[in-house]
Design an enzyme around this catalytic site. Structure first.
Site, mmCIF file in Angstrom:
data_model
loop_
_atom_site.group_PDB
_atom_site.id
_atom_site.type_symbol
_atom_site.label_atom_id
_atom_site.label_comp_id
_atom_site.label_asym_id
_atom_site.label_seq_id
_atom_site.Cartn_x
_atom_site.Cartn_y
_atom_site.Cartn_z
ATOM 1 N N TRP A 187 0.864 -1.183 0.000
ATOM 2 C CA TRP A 187 0.000 0.000 0.000
ATOM 3 C C TRP A 187 0.898 1.230 0.000
ATOM 4 O O TRP A 187 1.863 1.291 0.762
ATOM 5 C CB TRP A 187 -0.916 0.039 1.227
ATOM 6 C CG TRP A 187 -1.646 1.342 1.270
ATOM 7 C CD1 TRP A 187 -2.703 1.695 0.495
ATOM 8 C CD2 TRP A 187 -1.327 2.491 2.074
ATOM 9 N NE1 TRP A 187 -3.067 2.995 0.760
ATOM 10 C CE2 TRP A 187 -2.250 3.508 1.717
ATOM 11 C CE3 TRP A 187 -0.367 2.772 3.044
ATOM 12 C CZ2 TRP A 187 -2.226 4.783 2.313
ATOM 13 C CZ3 TRP A 187 -0.344 4.028 3.626
ATOM 14 C CH2 TRP A 187 -1.271 5.015 3.267
ATOM 15 N N GLU A 240 -3.004 -2.940 -2.552
ATOM 16 C CA GLU A 240 -4.159 -2.415 -1.805
ATOM 17 C C GLU A 240 -4.702 -1.129 -2.415
ATOM 18 O O GLU A 240 -4.000 -0.138 -2.537
ATOM 19 C CB GLU A 240 -3.752 -2.186 -0.347
ATOM 20 C CG GLU A 240 -4.903 -1.721 0.529
ATOM 21 C CD GLU A 240 -4.543 -1.659 2.005
ATOM 22 O OE1 GLU A 240 -3.400 -1.983 2.372
ATOM 23 O OE2 GLU A 240 -5.436 -1.275 2.797
ATOM 24 N N LYS A 278 -7.317 2.178 -2.745
ATOM 25 C CA LYS A 278 -7.849 3.159 -1.796
ATOM 26 C C LYS A 278 -8.546 4.298 -2.520
ATOM 27 O O LYS A 278 -8.151 4.678 -3.624
ATOM 28 C CB LYS A 278 -6.716 3.697 -0.913
ATOM 29 C CG LYS A 278 -7.200 4.552 0.242
ATOM 30 C CD LYS A 278 -6.136 4.691 1.328
ATOM 31 C CE LYS A 278 -6.655 5.584 2.447
ATOM 32 N NZ LYS A 278 -5.880 5.507 3.662
ATOM 33 N N ASP A 321 -9.634 -3.069 1.558
ATOM 34 C CA ASP A 321 -9.697 -2.601 2.936
ATOM 35 C C ASP A 321 -11.092 -2.018 3.137
ATOM 36 O O ASP A 321 -11.548 -1.204 2.324
ATOM 37 C CB ASP A 321 -8.599 -1.546 3.155
ATOM 38 C CG ASP A 321 -8.523 -1.055 4.586
ATOM 39 O OD1 ASP A 321 -9.568 -0.653 5.136
ATOM 40 O OD2 ASP A 321 -7.412 -1.034 5.155
ATOM 41 N N HIS A 337 -11.648 1.748 2.679
ATOM 42 C CA HIS A 337 -11.087 2.424 1.512
ATOM 43 C C HIS A 337 -12.083 2.673 0.388
ATOM 44 O O HIS A 337 -11.710 2.776 -0.771
ATOM 45 C CB HIS A 337 -9.901 1.627 0.962
ATOM 46 C CG HIS A 337 -8.700 1.696 1.845
ATOM 47 N ND1 HIS A 337 -7.440 1.300 1.449
ATOM 48 C CD2 HIS A 337 -8.552 2.139 3.116
ATOM 49 C CE1 HIS A 337 -6.590 1.469 2.441
ATOM 50 N NE2 HIS A 337 -7.246 1.973 3.460
ATOM 51 N N HIS A 363 -8.545 -6.401 4.199
ATOM 52 C CA HIS A 363 -8.129 -5.690 5.400
ATOM 53 C C HIS A 363 -9.399 -5.371 6.162
ATOM 54 O O HIS A 363 -10.121 -4.439 5.805
ATOM 55 C CB HIS A 363 -7.365 -4.399 5.046
ATOM 56 C CG HIS A 363 -5.892 -4.605 4.971
ATOM 57 N ND1 HIS A 363 -4.997 -3.572 4.841
ATOM 58 C CD2 HIS A 363 -5.149 -5.740 5.047
ATOM 59 C CE1 HIS A 363 -3.763 -4.073 4.827
ATOM 60 N NE2 HIS A 363 -3.833 -5.381 4.939
ATOM 61 N N ASP A 398 -12.041 6.751 6.590
ATOM 62 C CA ASP A 398 -11.105 5.640 6.793
ATOM 63 C C ASP A 398 -10.420 5.772 8.150
ATOM 64 O O ASP A 398 -9.227 6.015 8.232
ATOM 65 C CB ASP A 398 -10.066 5.676 5.649
ATOM 66 C CG ASP A 398 -8.996 4.618 5.806
ATOM 67 O OD1 ASP A 398 -9.321 3.509 6.234
ATOM 68 O OD2 ASP A 398 -7.828 4.907 5.500
ATOM 69 N N ASP A 456 -10.148 3.553 10.680
ATOM 70 C CA ASP A 456 -9.520 2.373 11.267
ATOM 71 C C ASP A 456 -9.935 2.109 12.704
ATOM 72 O O ASP A 456 -9.098 1.785 13.555
ATOM 73 C CB ASP A 456 -7.987 2.462 11.144
ATOM 74 C CG ASP A 456 -7.531 2.403 9.694
ATOM 75 O OD1 ASP A 456 -7.637 1.337 9.091
ATOM 76 O OD2 ASP A 456 -7.087 3.436 9.155
ATOM 77 N N ASP A 515 -6.890 -4.760 9.907
ATOM 78 C CA ASP A 515 -6.197 -3.473 9.792
ATOM 79 C C ASP A 515 -6.985 -2.384 10.512
ATOM 80 O O ASP A 515 -7.841 -1.735 9.927
ATOM 81 C CB ASP A 515 -6.005 -3.105 8.308
ATOM 82 C CG ASP A 515 -5.164 -1.834 8.148
ATOM 83 O OD1 ASP A 515 -4.595 -1.376 9.154
ATOM 84 O OD2 ASP A 515 -5.093 -1.303 7.022
#
Ligand code: RNT
Ligand code: ZN
Length: 419
Positions: free
Chosen positions: A185, A226, A228, A259, A262, A286, A294, A296, A326
């Protein structure tokens, strides 16, 4: 009733709708999540002398005491985390977590040697390793571009980092006799409107071609890229967008990484899987929890996770889906955060495994939308918690009720003693 009686009762309830709970647990036991090492220390890493997060659109907030500050502390924390999870799981390392012995080893100098301690650790614990190059938190990433940089010097530096990351992943794979998944990424993008979107994407494509030029057997390592949509400071343009990497990965036989944070907030990631499974041999996930963006957040058992897990199982692609985690949150006990997120992911998978596939598919095929939806609603009140608790108990890990005192004890005995 004790947990075995509760389980037997639950088993009967599931049998009534054609589900074999024992079988579901057997399958669940086989699933290995890939735990993201970076939740132990807020994506800090052990580079010397300045292990600092410098840009890259990754934002960890919070200053809860007890984050790991050394490899030893990190390994102790990981031991604790694994002791809270039923099943056998993997570890996903980032390049900044090498053992550099107090020396300055730049990203274009990392070697398998710096990860030998991790290989030994993995062998000893029976934990397989995955890997990630670290294309952020570095002066050469500060201008917002790495592999897509128009500056050849910058680009070459990161290409070299990528090449070396592949070698390290391959060393993991060979040592563990199982391919290590290398996820790439990069943060490259722009805060405001670019006028030449094509330019940077062309550069990225070329850099990736160069980075991947060495053929490495898939038995040792597999490359994943990855995608995004946006990041902090790259709100208007991310070079490695979903379309970019979909194309790149398909054409170059790479794994695509999805992810959960994302995409546009209303996009359902679960819906993407069936399309992607038709064209990709394997996917990497992820598992994360975006809150408005985003962010997390720690993964919890919400509909996104449930739908995602159900979809993998409905498509019968458990063996083709690498499930990485993640998320990172510095506002709470980090070990507890790990446990909540990893266990929630496993719970989602258990729910998927406990689905009455035959009955659901029958209603679906009959075009009986009411019955299909009614059954989906009914499933929400099935005694799946009893199945989960029994699973935890037989695996020798705490039940949900025991999780809090268990984590608090580790906090008191270990985490709060750290400076
Ligand atoms: C960033 C990506 C990436 C990182 C980790 C630390 O938006 O999700 O996967 O979170 O590599
Ligand atoms: Zn990610």
């Amino acid at each position: 009733m004790n947990s075995i009686e509760l389980y037997n009762n639950a088993k009967e309830r599931y049998a009534e709708i054609g589900v074999d709970a024992d079988k579901a647990l057997e399958k669940l036991k086989e699933i290995a999540l890939s735990l993201h090492c970076w939740q132990t220390d807020d994506v800090g890493g052990f580079e010397t002398p300045d292990a600092q997060l410098a840009g890259g659109g990754i934002q960890v907030t919070g200053n809860y005491p007890g984050k790991s500050g050394t490899i030893e502390e990190m390994r102790s924390d990981l031991d604790k985390v694994y002791s809270l999870l039923p099943g056998t799981h993997r570890l996903s390392l980032h390049a900044i977590y090498g053992e550099f012995g107090g020396k300055k080893v730049d990203r274009d100098e990392i070697e398998p040697e710096h990860f030998k301690g991790w290989i030994d650790w993995g062998k000893e614990k029976g934990i397989k390793l995955d890997f990630n190059g670290t294309f952020f938190s570095h002066p050469k990433a500060e201008r917002g571009f790495t592999l897509a940089s128009p500056d050849k010097g910058i680009r070459d530096f990161w290409i070299e980092h990528g090449k070396r990351s592949r070698k390290i992943a391959a060393a993991f794979g060979r040592a563990q006799d199982d391919p290590s998944i290398l996820n790439t990424w990069i943060p490259d993008g722009m805060k405001d409107l670019p006028v030449n979107r094509l330019k940077y994407r062309s550069i990225l494509k070329e850099s990736l071609d160069e980075m991947y030029s060495e053929k490495i057997p898939k038995a040792a390592m597999k490359d994943a890229v990855e995608t995004k949509l946006f990041g902090i400071g790259s709100e208007s343009y991310v070079v490695g967008s979903h379309e970019f990497y979909m194309g790149y990965a398909l054409k170059n036989n790479k794994i695509a990484t999805l992810d959960l944070g994302h995409f546009h907030p209303t996009e359902l990631i679960a819906d993407k899987l069936s399309s992607m499974y038709l064209f990709f041999d394997e996917l990497l996930l992820h598992v994360s929890r975006p809150v408005r963006w985003d962010s997390d957040h720690v993964v919890i058992l919400n509909d996104d996770i449930r739908y995602l897990a159900e979809e993998i199982i409905r498509c019968d692609k458990l063996d083709k889906t690498h499930i990485g985690l993640d998320f990172f949150d510095g506002t709470m006990n980090r070990i507890g955060a790990y446990a909540i997120g990893a266990r929630a992911t496993l719970k989602g998978l258990l729910l998927g495994l406990l689905e009455p596939a035959e009955l659901l598919n029958k209603y679906d095929a009959d075009g009986n939308a009411f019955a299909r939806l009614a059954l989906i609603e009914e499933l929400k009140f099935m005694p799946f918690g009893d199945v989960w608790n029994y699973y935890c108990e037989t695996a020798g890990v705490p039940s949900d009720r025991q999780l809090i005192p268990d984590v608090m004890e580790y906090e008191k005995k270990v985490l709060l003693k750290r400076i």
